[in-house]
Design an enzyme around this catalytic site. Structure first.
Site, short mmCIF file in Angstrom:
data_model
loop_
_atom_site.label_atom_id
_atom_site.label_comp_id
_atom_site.label_asym_id
_atom_site.label_seq_id
_atom_site.Cartn_x
_atom_site.Cartn_y
_atom_site.Cartn_z
N LYS A 83 5.46 -0.02 3.17
CA LYS A 83 5.95 -0.04 1.78
C LYS A 83 4.92 0.62 0.84
O LYS A 83 5.28 1.38 -0.05
CB LYS A 83 6.23 -1.48 1.33
CG LYS A 83 7.36 -2.16 2.10
CD LYS A 83 8.70 -1.52 1.80
CE LYS A 83 9.83 -2.18 2.55
NZ LYS A 83 11.13 -1.50 2.35
N SER A 109 7.87 -4.26 -1.74
CA SER A 109 7.65 -5.67 -1.41
C SER A 109 6.30 -6.16 -1.94
O SER A 109 5.34 -5.39 -2.02
CB SER A 109 7.66 -5.81 0.11
OG SER A 109 7.16 -7.06 0.50
N TYR A 114 4.29 -3.87 8.18
CA TYR A 114 5.44 -3.78 7.27
C TYR A 114 4.98 -3.48 5.84
O TYR A 114 5.47 -2.54 5.19
CB TYR A 114 6.23 -5.09 7.33
CG TYR A 114 7.18 -5.28 6.18
CD1 TYR A 114 8.39 -4.59 6.14
CD2 TYR A 114 6.87 -6.14 5.12
CE1 TYR A 114 9.25 -4.75 5.07
CE2 TYR A 114 7.74 -6.30 4.06
CZ TYR A 114 8.92 -5.60 4.03
OH TYR A 114 9.78 -5.76 2.98
#
Ligand code: UDP
Length: 320
Positions: free
Chosen positions: A144, A116, A140
């Site tokens: 990643k 991402s 989050y």
């Protein structure tokens, strides 16, 4: 090639599966259906209901003569990751380590990973290229970025080659209408706009109109899921021919503001979007846009479905 798609019943996963099948690949979908939907499954792909947290089940799926893995199974709500990091540590870190370990144990040497733009954090310059420092603003984004580091080690130590695809803002639906599963409780702008005009919610908030942008609202790089799907197929073909891992941005190189999305949706649907201006959402940078040059050079990939009109109409068709 026979591909195991982890998270293949999800929003992006189902579009990826469709593209793989159209390119005559054999596909096994592995999904626990926690956010994915039965409606997103294709008859031509084998389906195994299972979680990446279940190591024995994962391993037995990998023992089906799999040539490569696509890893899309994961949690993806930025806000939720700040309130419930445990959930993200478990799914996006422990689960992903299971995937790498099961690949090592079963001798699979190729993985395409769903990363991402959240790995970059607040841009220090624009457009963002892959050399921009990684400074995730959310847990989050941290998961990643960590997974990319794990993959670098497993490349060195276990010979597992990867393509990590850093998605910018994924939007839109299959133009042929073959994917019907709507996201439940969406957290992203366009599905929220759709829920607001279709009456599923009374109103929506625009998070801040005092940014230093052309209309004061945040600017993002919106990329159609069918373009993302195409990049996964091309990444597999690349890994089939090359022994070198890659990290690539997937974006359009064009910025669109929140108000532009709303106004264009109103124009195309003939409906009014009930919205109010709300305070800024913490952690939102004013502008995020991608340089997609590397993906073009390495894969010959370019966004071709991502015009604003197509993004909105392909989504509206489902929400109608
Ligand atoms: N946004 C908004 N209202 C919403 C959801 C999102 O104004 O209900 C804005 C958000 O502040 C950001 C843009 O829309 O500027 C895209 O947000 P999204 O959560 O879809 O993706 P992000 O860029 O955060 O990954």
């Amino acid at each position: 090639m026979k591909i195991l798609v982890l998270g293949g019943a999800g929003y992006i996963g189902s579009h990826v599966v469709k593209d793989l099948l159209a390119n005559h690949m054999e596909v096994v979908v592995y999904d626990d259906l926690s956010t994915g939907s039965q409606q997103n499954l294709f008859e031509k792909a084998e389906f195994i209901k299972g979680s990446i947290l279940d190591y024995p089940a994962l391993l037995s799926a990998m023992k089906k003569n799999i040539d490569a893995v696509i890893l899309l199974a994961g949690k993806k709500a930025v806000g939720e990751s700040m309130e419930n990091p445990e959930k993200y540590a478990l799914n996006n870190l422990s689960g992903n380590i299971n995937v790498l370990n099961a690949m090592a144990e079963s001798g699979i040497k190729k993985i395409v990973f769903s990363s991402s733009a959240a790995v970059y954090g607040t841009p220090q310059y624009l457009p963002l290229d892959e050399n921009h420092p990684l400074n995730p603003m959310s847990f989050y984004g941290f998961t990643k970025a960590e997974m990319e580091k794990y993959m670098q080690w497993y490349d060195k130590l276990k010979g597992i080659k990867f393509v990590s695809l850093r998605y910018f803002n994924a939007v839109g639906y299959d133009e042929e209408g073959s994917i019907r599963g709507l996201e439940q409780n969406p957290q992203n702008l366009l599905p929220i706009v759709m829920e607001a005009i279709s009456g599923k919610r009374n109103s929506m908030s625009v998070f801040g109109n005092d940014y230093d942008t052309r209309d004061g609202t945040c600017i993002r790089d919106y990329i159609h899921v069918s373009d993302l799907a195409d990049a996964h197929t091309k990444a597999l073909l690349y890994l089939d021919k090359n022994e070198q891992s890659l990290v690539l941005n997937l974006g359009t190189e064009t910025g669109i503001s929140v108000l532009e999305i709303i106004k264009e949706t109103e124009r195309l649907t003939g409906k009014t979007v009930p919205y109010k201006i709300a305070p800024r959402r913490p952690g939102d940078p004013a502008i995020v846009t991608a340089s997609a040059k590397k993906a073009f050079d390495a894969l010959g990939w370019k966004a071709t479905h991502s015009g604003l009109e197509n993004i909105i109409l392909s989504t509206w068709r489902l929400y109608q």
